[in-house]
Design an enzyme around this catalytic site. Structure first.
Site, short mmCIF file in Angstrom:
data_model
loop_
_atom_site.label_atom_id
_atom_site.label_comp_id
_atom_site.label_asym_id
_atom_site.label_seq_id
_atom_site.Cartn_x
_atom_site.Cartn_y
_atom_site.Cartn_z
N ARG A 135 42.78 37.55 41.07
CA ARG A 135 42.21 38.19 39.88
C ARG A 135 42.63 39.66 39.82
NH1 ARG A 135 40.41 36.82 34.98
NH2 ARG A 135 38.44 37.71 34.37
N THR A 437 45.02 31.12 27.98
CA THR A 437 46.26 31.28 28.73
C THR A 437 46.71 29.90 29.22
OG1 THR A 437 45.08 31.93 30.70
CG2 THR A 437 45.91 33.69 29.33
N THR A 455 47.26 33.63 34.31
CA THR A 455 46.78 34.19 33.05
C THR A 455 47.19 35.64 32.82
OG1 THR A 455 44.75 34.57 31.76
CG2 THR A 455 44.60 34.93 34.10
N GLU A 457 45.11 36.90 30.41
CA GLU A 457 43.84 36.98 29.70
C GLU A 457 43.93 36.33 28.30
OE1 GLU A 457 40.79 37.03 28.88
OE2 GLU A 457 40.82 38.04 26.98
N GLU A 476 43.26 41.88 31.16
CA GLU A 476 42.15 41.17 31.79
C GLU A 476 40.87 41.99 31.83
OE1 GLU A 476 41.81 37.52 32.43
OE2 GLU A 476 43.80 38.11 33.08
N ASP A 479 37.67 41.37 29.96
CA ASP A 479 36.67 40.37 30.37
C ASP A 479 35.39 41.03 30.90
OD1 ASP A 479 38.04 38.16 29.61
OD2 ASP A 479 38.55 37.46 31.61
N GLY A 525 41.33 28.92 27.96
CA GLY A 525 40.37 28.95 26.85
C GLY A 525 39.22 29.91 27.03
N GLY A 526 39.41 30.99 27.85
CA GLY A 526 38.31 31.95 28.03
C GLY A 526 37.06 31.20 28.49
N1 GLU Z 1 40.46 36.03 30.90
C1 GLU Z 1 40.06 34.67 30.87
C2 GLU Z 1 39.14 34.39 32.03
O1 GLU Z 1 39.34 34.84 33.07
C3 GLU Z 1 41.23 33.76 30.98
C4 GLU Z 1 41.42 33.02 29.79
C5 GLU Z 1 42.33 31.88 29.99
O2 GLU Z 1 42.92 31.72 31.05
O3 GLU Z 1 42.47 31.13 29.06
O4 GLU Z 1 38.22 33.69 31.92
#
Ligand code: GLU
Length: 631
Positions: A135, A437, A455, A457, A476, A479, A525-526
């Site tokens: 991360r 992502t 990712t 983000e 990122e 987030d 998908g966040g």
């Molecule tokens: N920033 C997002 C998360 O860490 C990632 C989104 C994604 O990978 O689709 O949850």
């Protein structure tokens, strides 16, 4: 509330004679097998798309079944890179790194060395699941109010935060690859970068999805000089069918292969990253304000990939392993499964089962918002969040016929549980997170398995390309909760802080059956990642769908918001039955509009026989491949 009965436990699916395993111990009869038996009759010839499954777009195959190892990614070149590594005797981790490096070329808006990610890994020899946390971390100069505009006292508008140096976290991908390969791999990073270097040099064919992802970013890409030069060739959107080359990235990968990751974390490449963050290369003619970031050289120096213990919960006789904080993926999927474990869910009544899925997710999201953040900086009651006592206390809030008014307040994971105490805490609203992502899975002939979210983000990350290096930097840090809570409101575990990792939703998940891998799955998908993974598991385990159908099935997401957001096909199929239970259903606004997730997964159908699964349609479909369709 009825306690769940042990799920019926017939034997594993019997593959058709052509694929029948010649050896391998008979497995215990369990829950998944029940579902898989439904699947067995419909299995297509190995290596082919399933009969009845929608055909994938050209060059993409949503389902492949076979031996010797398997991969599923969103992209045929990335999947081919993994297969090449597996064929040459590399293991699942080697293959995952090669695939991710190739995604950095063919999916440069979602996966790159300018970003980060999370991996779960099943080691077949040790029979254990491990994690690798790559991360991104905030720079040391970051503070809780770093995203607050002093002029207004309010957080920057999300769109402004997204395209800024301020949103760029210290990239974790290269440290993650190095850590993962050192602990679990068998090949050098230099070797594993070779397929990606070839694709970057020779180019890949632009498809509609690549063009669309460029188009949604066009305005900001235009304003950032190296991004425009690279991704808007001749000042225009790339044309579908044309070849896209990235010689800068090929050179960067080649240097990395030679010099190792110190070139990034301690050397010249790192200096260039910091320069781009501190002084984003914006076209002087642009009107857009692109705020500089706080990152310094020492932040890169200080970055480390981590190896926290995975989360694990038992669900209907299976062991579900996930990513612990700083991701909320494992804890939230795990808590929701624990809640669902209190109910008998019936495959013959999918609307009722989906009602429980939505309600469990709602409760788990309330707890995620209140309790989960970077465990290095906030106390996360992880064990209690995943305890059966807490799950029982939460489960008793679910009515069989009535959706609870959302948002619901969080519970108290304090170790003192009694049946049915209504929680009293204040609710935390779901913060907006960037959309998408990517996720990939690999398995090898030894039975090692990787699930990996890589990712930036969101599509296009911060939009800032490191000049001459061919890759985009992440955003990122958006987030984090950008606006600190007003005095007197409940504490937020996800405020920005020095060196802190923003809370993620990524949920690379590995499911074991009797200590052996059964499935691996994940999605982009966040925050919808969590619900997509959960829904696929419910589809597979409780509704008895085959994995390809469980992935393709229409989705809905309940993240403790007043509405349930869903894909159109879900609304058509279940809208009325769920509305009758009080759910307020609405079309998922996106982006991408109407589509939730672009998942990948795999399942061991019998010893050595793996089915790799990608999306048949969402986001242009994915690419599932196996080493050998036959034994
Ligand atoms: N920033 C997002 C998360 O860490 C990632 C989104 C994604 O990978 O689709 O949850």
């Amino acid at each position: 509330m009825s306690r769940s009965a042990t799920f019926p436990a017939p034997s594993l699916p019997q593959p058709s004679p052509a694929r029948s395993p010649r050896r391998g111990p008979a497995r215990r009869r369990t829950a998944l097998a029940a579902a898989a038996i439904v699947a067995a009759s419909c299995l297509a010839a190995p290596g082919q798309a399933l009969a009845g499954a929608p055909p994938g777009p050209p060059g993409k195959t949503p389902v492949a079944t076979g031996y010797g190892g398997a991969v599923s990614t969103v992209d045929p070149d990335a999947s081919a890179a993994a297969i090449e590594v597996l064929k040459r005797g590399g293991n699942a981790m080697d293959a995952a790194v090669a695939a991710a490096a190739t995604l950095g070329v063919t999916e440069p808006y979602v996966a790159a060395i300018g970003g980060g990610g999370y991996m779960t890994y099943y080691d077949a020899r040790k029979r254990r699941v491990y994690t690798v946390d790559g991360r991104e971390a905030a720079p040391r100069r970051m503070r809780a109010d770093s995203f607050v505009d002093p002029a207004t006292g309010k957080a920057l508008p999300f769109e402004e935060a997204v395209t800024s140096g301020l949103s760029v976290g210290v990239p974790g991908t290269l440290a993650q690859w190095e850590n993962a390969l050192r602990r679990h791999g068998t090949r050098s990073l230099g070797t594993l970068l070779q397929p990606a270097i070839r694709v970057a040099e020779k180019g890949f064919v632009v498809d509609q999805e690549f063009r669309d992802q460029t188009a949604v970013n066009e305005a900001r890409f235009r304003d950032i000089v190296p991004t425009r030069q690279l991704f808007l060739p001749g000042g225009k959107l790339p044309v579908v069918g044309s070849t896209f080359r990235n010689p800068d990235l090929a050179r960067t990968y080649r240097e990395l292969a030679k010099r190792g990751t110190d070139w990034f974390y301690e050397g010249e490449l790192g200096r260039e990253v910091v320069r781009a963050v501190q002084k984003p290369p914006v076209d002087p003619a642009a009107t857009r304000k692109v705020r500089p970031g706080l990152m310094e050289r020492r932040d890169l120096d200080a970055y480390k990939a981590l190896n926290p213990r995975p989360t694990s919960v038992s669900y209907r006789g299976l062991d579900v392993y996930g990513m612990p904080p700083s991701s909320s993926g494992g804890s939230t999927v795990g808590e929701a499964l624990n809640i669902l474990g209190n109910f008998r869910l019936d495959a013959r009544d999918p609307a009722r089962t989906l009602h429980y899925y939505l309600e469990a997710s709602k409760l788990a999201f309330a707890d995620r918002g209140r309790y989960v953040g970077d465990p290095a900086q906030v106390k996360v009651p992880l064990e209690e969040l995943l305890s059966r006592g807490f799950a029982r206390e939460r489960a008793c809030l679910i009515q069989p016929d009535r959706a609870a008014a959302a948002p619901v307040p969080p519970g108290s994971p304090d170790g003192r549980y009694s049946p049915c105490v209504p929680p009293g805490g204040a609710t935390r609203a779901l913060a907006y997170e960037g959309p998408q992502t990517t996720h990939l899975v690999t398995a090898d002939k030894w039975g090692n398995v990787v699930a990996y979210n890589v990712t930036l983000e969101q599509f296009g990350g911060s939009g800032i390309t490191v000049p001459g290096r061919g890759f985009i930097l992440n955003n990122e840090l958006t987030d984090f909760t950008l606006q600190p809570p007003a005095p007197g409101s409940p504490p937020d575990p996800n405020l920005p802080g020095p060196g802190k990792r923003p809370r993620s939703s990524m949920a690379p998940t590995i499911v074991l059956q009797d200590g052996r891998p059964r499935m691996a799955l994940g999605s982009p998908g966040g925050s919808t990642i969590i619900t997509t993974v959960l829904q696929i598991l419910v589809n597979r385990i409780d509704l008895g769908m085959r994995l390809p159908d469980a992935l393709a099935a229409p989705r809905a997401t309940q993240r403790n918001t007043p509405q349930v957001f869903a894909e159109q096909a879900f609304l058509d199929r279940y809208g009325r039955a769920l509305a009758a239970r009080g759910h307020r259903l609405e079309l998922f606004p996106g982006p991408p509009a109407g589509t939730i997730g672009a998942a990948t997964g795999l399942e061991f159908l019998a010893p050595g026989l793996v089915q790799a699964v990608a999306e048949p349609v969402r986001r242009g479909g994915g690419s599932a491949q196996v080493v050998r369709p036959r034994r």
